[in-house]
Structure formats: C-alpha cells, structure tokens
Motif scaffolding. Structure first.
Motif, PDB file in Angstrom:
ATOM      1  N   TRP A 101       0.855  -1.188   0.000  1.00  0.00           N
ATOM      2  CA  TRP A 101       0.000   0.000   0.000  1.00  0.00           C
ATOM      3  C   TRP A 101       0.889   1.235   0.000  1.00  0.00           C
ATOM      4  CZ3 TRP A 101      -5.264   1.545   0.645  1.00  0.00           C
ATOM      5  CH2 TRP A 101      -6.183   0.505   0.458  1.00  0.00           C
ATOM      6  N   ILE A 102       0.414   2.278  -0.677  1.00  0.00           N
ATOM      7  CA  ILE A 102       1.129   3.548  -0.744  1.00  0.00           C
ATOM      8  C   ILE A 102       0.354   4.595   0.053  1.00  0.00           C
ATOM      9  CG2 ILE A 102       2.086   5.326  -2.243  1.00  0.00           C
ATOM     10  CD1 ILE A 102       3.318   2.563  -2.673  1.00  0.00           C
ATOM     11  N   PHE A 103       1.062   5.311   0.915  1.00  0.00           N
ATOM     12  CA  PHE A 103       0.478   6.411   1.679  1.00  0.00           C
ATOM     13  C   PHE A 103       1.228   7.701   1.359  1.00  0.00           C
ATOM     14  CE2 PHE A 103      -1.599   3.160   3.856  1.00  0.00           C
ATOM     15  CZ  PHE A 103      -2.385   3.610   4.910  1.00  0.00           C
ATOM     16  N   ASP A 104       0.486   8.759   1.107  1.00  0.00           N
ATOM     17  CA  ASP A 104       1.060  10.100   1.124  1.00  0.00           C
ATOM     18  C   ASP A 104       1.312  10.478   2.586  1.00  0.00           C
ATOM     19  OD1 ASP A 104       1.652  12.827   0.304  1.00  0.00           O
ATOM     20  OD2 ASP A 104      -0.360  13.331   1.005  1.00  0.00           O
ATOM     21  N   VAL A 105       2.038  11.561   2.823  1.00  0.00           N
ATOM     22  CA  VAL A 105       2.333  11.980   4.197  1.00  0.00           C
ATOM     23  C   VAL A 105       1.500  13.196   4.605  1.00  0.00           C
ATOM     24  CG1 VAL A 105       4.109  12.870   5.764  1.00  0.00           C
ATOM     25  CG2 VAL A 105       4.637  10.969   4.222  1.00  0.00           C
ATOM     26  N   ARG A 142      -1.597  -2.731  -4.033  1.00  0.00           N
ATOM     27  CA  ARG A 142      -3.006  -3.088  -3.857  1.00  0.00           C
ATOM     28  C   ARG A 142      -3.878  -1.882  -3.545  1.00  0.00           C
ATOM     29  NH1 ARG A 142      -2.859  -7.429  -6.767  1.00  0.00           N
ATOM     30  NH2 ARG A 142      -1.873  -9.252  -5.788  1.00  0.00           N
ATOM     31  N   GLY A 143      -3.262  -0.838  -2.985  1.00  0.00           N
ATOM     32  CA  GLY A 143      -4.039   0.350  -2.659  1.00  0.00           C
ATOM     33  C   GLY A 143      -3.145   1.560  -2.537  1.00  0.00           C
ATOM     34  N   ASN A 144      -3.749   2.735  -2.716  1.00  0.00           N
ATOM     35  CA  ASN A 144      -3.001   3.989  -2.727  1.00  0.00           C
ATOM     36  C   ASN A 144      -3.920   5.067  -2.161  1.00  0.00           C
ATOM     37  OD1 ASN A 144      -1.361   6.168  -3.290  1.00  0.00           O
ATOM     38  ND2 ASN A 144      -1.417   5.925  -5.516  1.00  0.00           N
ATOM     39  N   ILE A 145      -3.460   5.792  -1.147  1.00  0.00           N
ATOM     40  CA  ILE A 145      -4.305   6.795  -0.501  1.00  0.00           C
ATOM     41  C   ILE A 145      -3.554   8.116  -0.388  1.00  0.00           C
ATOM     42  CG2 ILE A 145      -3.627   5.914   1.790  1.00  0.00           C
ATOM     43  CD1 ILE A 145      -6.338   6.901   2.839  1.00  0.00           C
ATOM     44  N   GLY A 146      -4.240   9.202  -0.719  1.00  0.00           N
ATOM     45  CA  GLY A 146      -3.637  10.526  -0.625  1.00  0.00           C
ATOM     46  C   GLY A 146      -4.709  11.598  -0.662  1.00  0.00           C
ATOM     47  N   ASP A 147      -4.310  12.821  -0.325  1.00  0.00           N
ATOM     48  CA  ASP A 147      -5.269  13.928  -0.299  1.00  0.00           C
ATOM     49  C   ASP A 147      -5.239  14.759  -1.573  1.00  0.00           C
ATOM     50  OD1 ASP A 147      -3.679  16.837   0.636  1.00  0.00           O
ATOM     51  OD2 ASP A 147      -2.609  14.941   0.648  1.00  0.00           O
ATOM     52  N   GLN A 148      -4.288  14.493  -2.470  1.00  0.00           N
ATOM     53  CA  GLN A 148      -4.174  15.214  -3.734  1.00  0.00           C
ATOM     54  C   GLN A 148      -4.339  14.239  -4.891  1.00  0.00           C
ATOM     55  OE1 GLN A 148      -3.565  18.677  -4.033  1.00  0.00           O
ATOM     56  NE2 GLN A 148      -3.903  18.671  -1.817  1.00  0.00           N
ATOM     57  N   TRP A 149      -4.937  14.729  -5.969  1.00  0.00           N
ATOM     58  CA  TRP A 149      -5.046  13.870  -7.145  1.00  0.00           C
ATOM     59  C   TRP A 149      -3.671  13.504  -7.691  1.00  0.00           C
ATOM     60  CZ3 TRP A 149      -8.996  11.106  -8.556  1.00  0.00           C
ATOM     61  CH2 TRP A 149     -10.272  11.481  -8.132  1.00  0.00           C
ATOM     62  N   SER A 150      -2.682  14.363  -7.485  1.00  0.00           N
ATOM     63  CA  SER A 150      -1.328  14.044  -7.947  1.00  0.00           C
ATOM     64  C   SER A 150      -0.721  12.881  -7.169  1.00  0.00           C
ATOM     65  CB  SER A 150      -0.428  15.277  -7.842  1.00  0.00           C
ATOM     66  OG  SER A 150      -0.440  15.821  -6.533  1.00  0.00           O
ATOM     67  N   ASP A 151      -1.292  12.528  -6.015  1.00  0.00           N
ATOM     68  CA  ASP A 151      -0.851  11.334  -5.284  1.00  0.00           C
ATOM     69  C   ASP A 151      -1.314  10.058  -5.970  1.00  0.00           C
ATOM     70  OD1 ASP A 151       0.165  12.990  -3.254  1.00  0.00           O
ATOM     71  OD2 ASP A 151      -1.732  12.952  -2.152  1.00  0.00           O
ATOM     72  N   LEU A 152      -2.362  10.169  -6.764  1.00  0.00           N
ATOM     73  CA  LEU A 152      -3.084   8.985  -7.226  1.00  0.00           C
ATOM     74  C   LEU A 152      -3.035   8.774  -8.731  1.00  0.00           C
ATOM     75  CD1 LEU A 152      -6.280   9.645  -5.062  1.00  0.00           C
ATOM     76  CD2 LEU A 152      -4.233   8.362  -4.409  1.00  0.00           C
ATOM     77  N   MET A 153      -2.528   9.747  -9.463  1.00  0.00           N
ATOM     78  CA  MET A 153      -2.546   9.673 -10.919  1.00  0.00           C
ATOM     79  C   MET A 153      -1.193   9.217 -11.458  1.00  0.00           C
ATOM     80  SD  MET A 153      -4.709  13.176 -11.640  1.00  0.00           S
ATOM     81  CE  MET A 153      -4.960  12.833 -13.382  1.00  0.00           C
ATOM     82  N   GLY A 154      -1.200   8.767 -12.710  1.00  0.00           N
ATOM     83  CA  GLY A 154       0.042   8.353 -13.347  1.00  0.00           C
ATOM     84  C   GLY A 154       0.207   6.848 -13.363  1.00  0.00           C
ATOM     85  N   ASP A 155       1.431   6.409 -13.635  1.00  0.00           N
ATOM     86  CA  ASP A 155       1.729   4.984 -13.746  1.00  0.00           C
ATOM     87  C   ASP A 155       1.668   4.297 -12.388  1.00  0.00           C
ATOM     88  OD1 ASP A 155       2.172   5.307 -16.468  1.00  0.00           O
ATOM     89  OD2 ASP A 155       4.334   5.638 -16.208  1.00  0.00           O
ATOM     90  N   ASP A 168      -4.237  -1.014  -7.513  1.00  0.00           N
ATOM     91  CA  ASP A 168      -5.516  -1.655  -7.834  1.00  0.00           C
ATOM     92  C   ASP A 168      -6.692  -0.759  -7.464  1.00  0.00           C
ATOM     93  OD1 ASP A 168      -4.002  -3.787  -8.631  1.00  0.00           O
ATOM     94  OD2 ASP A 168      -4.450  -5.043  -6.884  1.00  0.00           O
ATOM     95  N   ARG A 169      -6.584  -0.068  -6.341  1.00  0.00           N
ATOM     96  CA  ARG A 169      -7.607   0.885  -5.917  1.00  0.00           C
ATOM     97  C   ARG A 169      -6.926   2.146  -5.411  1.00  0.00           C
ATOM     98  NH1 ARG A 169     -12.772  -0.541  -4.179  1.00  0.00           N
ATOM     99  NH2 ARG A 169     -12.992   1.714  -3.890  1.00  0.00           N
ATOM    100  N   THR A 170      -7.516   3.288  -5.709  1.00  0.00           N
ATOM    101  CA  THR A 170      -7.024   4.559  -5.177  1.00  0.00           C
ATOM    102  C   THR A 170      -8.129   5.192  -4.346  1.00  0.00           C
ATOM    103  OG1 THR A 170      -7.733   5.789  -7.146  1.00  0.00           O
ATOM    104  CG2 THR A 170      -5.476   4.930  -7.125  1.00  0.00           C
ATOM    105  N   PHE A 171      -7.726   5.894  -3.291  1.00  0.00           N
ATOM    106  CA  PHE A 171      -8.688   6.511  -2.381  1.00  0.00           C
ATOM    107  C   PHE A 171      -8.249   7.943  -2.102  1.00  0.00           C
ATOM    108  CE2 PHE A 171      -8.964   1.983  -1.709  1.00  0.00           C
ATOM    109  CZ  PHE A 171     -10.332   1.752  -1.642  1.00  0.00           C
ATOM    110  N   LYS A 172      -9.146   8.882  -2.398  1.00  0.00           N
ATOM    111  CA  LYS A 172      -8.859  10.312  -2.269  1.00  0.00           C
ATOM    112  C   LYS A 172      -9.439  10.848  -0.965  1.00  0.00           C
ATOM    113  CE  LYS A 172      -8.177  14.687  -3.725  1.00  0.00           C
ATOM    114  NZ  LYS A 172      -8.750  15.400  -2.546  1.00  0.00           N
TER     115      LYS A 172
END
Length: 256
Positions: A106-110, A226-239, A243-247
């Motif tokens: 999982w990917i987390f923004d800070v 498997r998952g990616n969460i951030g408060d900016q669309w730039s956290d979630l867009m691109g390559d 599997d799932r992104t959460f804004k």
C-alpha cells in the motif's frame, strides 16, 4: 326554507374554492427548504469541484469561501468525510487477502494523509493566502503535525494484515528527512517499509510525475500495489497507481 339556503351555500363554496385556487401554494418545510445563501451554495459547489478534480491549479481558496472552508475543516464535516473514505477502504480490505510472499503493498502520502497540517493552514486562512514554501518548511522542521486518527487506524490494520506500507512524500529529503521521520514516529507510524522523499535529482519535477516514478520503481522490484491513498489527485494519478485509489478531502490547496 332549505331549498333557499342550499343555493346560497353552494354559491359561497364556489367563491371559497376560487379564492383558494388563486392563493400561493403553502411550502412544507420538509420538502421546500429555504435556499442557502449564495456564497454558501457557491463554496459548497467549489469544494465539490476540487474533490472531483474539476477545479485545478488554484493558488488560493476564493476569498468569499475562506470562512466556509474553515467551518468545513473544523466543524466536523471534514472528519466525517475522512471517516467515510476509511470505511470504504475497510470494506475493500474485507474482500482481499495479501499473498504470503510479502509483495502486496500500500502507498500512503504523508502531508494531510498521515499527518495533518490543519494547525499550520489555520494561520494561513485555511488556504486563503498563497502557498509559502519557506514558511511551510519551517513548520515541517518543527515536527509537530498530529496524526489523522482514522488514517493511523487504517495504517495499523494494514500492517497487522501483512501488507507492506510505503510512504511517498514530496518533502525534501535533504532538509526534512530527520524531522519527518521523528514526527511520524511520535505520532505512531511505526513499521513502514520505507519513507520515500524527494531527493535532489527530482527537484522541480511535478508531484504526479515524481510519485508515479517512485511507484514504478517499487513495481519493478516486484511489489504489487493493492491500494493507494492521498489527499491530492497528484498522489493517485500516473503509472502504477494501484488496484484501488482513495482520495481524502482537502480543499485548502492544490499540488500539481
């Protein structure tokens, strides 16, 4: 006598019916609420536009919306919105099981994902003044950002479930690694696989491209995001966005 009275009553009933038909319809409070003041209605629409990624590249919150955004961030609605996002992630986790090879990640923004900057932006009119990089750097060096409780709960569940968690932030590695690491530690973010920060090679690169490049490196190492969460669309867009992104909501600023 009755024959004389009946036509009179019928005549009166016709007059009353005619008057009622011309009277304005009564509005039931439950069905016809009073309209919101224009500035409130506009600011709500503006905030929805931000979260839908329709409002982009704004340098400040519109002046007429500063009070609205302050009330949103501090009045409970922001916390409620964050809670709904986390609930959806929990529902997603209930349907997935990490593999035994330790490569499900999982990917987390800070900023404003793991750690809240609401105290800082409270002194910046909640986005009502332009972003000041030196001022924010001074704030981040203090290491006083509190955790966002719902996100910390999610983070702990992911680790307990066997996922690897990577933190990817646009904060500068040279000047802010120590304070960021200590801040995360003090707020309970322990056990993550790696904290990835912006090193000198990536200075000047947009956040979306930088984070996309970092995620691709992880995928090239064999990790499955498997998952990616951030408060900016730039956290979630691109390559390799996952599997799932959460804004998470954040109407205070925009990071391209």
């Amino acid at each position: 006598m009755m024959q004389l009275i009946r036509p009179i009553w019928e005549f009166l009933i016709l007059i009353l019916a005619n008057l009622l038909s011309q009277a304005p319809a009564m509005k039931m409070p439950g069905f016809y609420p009073y309209p919101m003041p224009y500035y409130t209605s506009y600011c709500l629409s503006w905030r929805v536009g931000v979260e839908a990624n329709n409002v982009r590249y704004f340098h400040t919150v519109p002046p007429q919306c500063v009070t609205y955004i302050e009330n949103y961030m501090l009045g409970g609605q922001y916390n409620s919105d964050v809670g709904v996002v986390i609930q959806q992630i929990f529902a997603y986790l209930d349907e997935t099981v990490p593999s035994d090879d330790g490569k499900d990640a999982w990917i987390f923004d800070v900023d404003d994902t793991c750690l809240s900057n609401v105290m800082y932006y409270g002194n910046k009119r909640f986005g009502g003044v332009p972003y000041d990089p030196m001022s924010f750097k001074s704030w981040a060096e203090r290491g006083m950002c509190p955790a966002i409780p719902a996100v910390l709960g999610l983070y702990r569940r992911l680790l307990q479930s066997g996922y690897k968690v990577f933190l990817i932030t646009g904060r500068d590695e040279v000047t802010l690694r120590l304070s960021t690491t200590q801040n995360l530690f003090m707020q309970g973010f322990l056990g993550y696989e790696k904290l990835i920060m912006r090193n000198p090679l990536y200075r000047g690169m947009g956040a979306a491209m930088f984070k996309s490049s970092m995620r691709k490196q992880l995928v090239d190492e064999g990790y499955r995001i498997r998952g990616n969460i951030g408060d900016q669309w730039s956290d979630l867009m691109g390559d390799c966005s996952g599997d799932r992104t959460f804004k998470l909501p954040n109407p205070m600023y925009f990071v391209p």
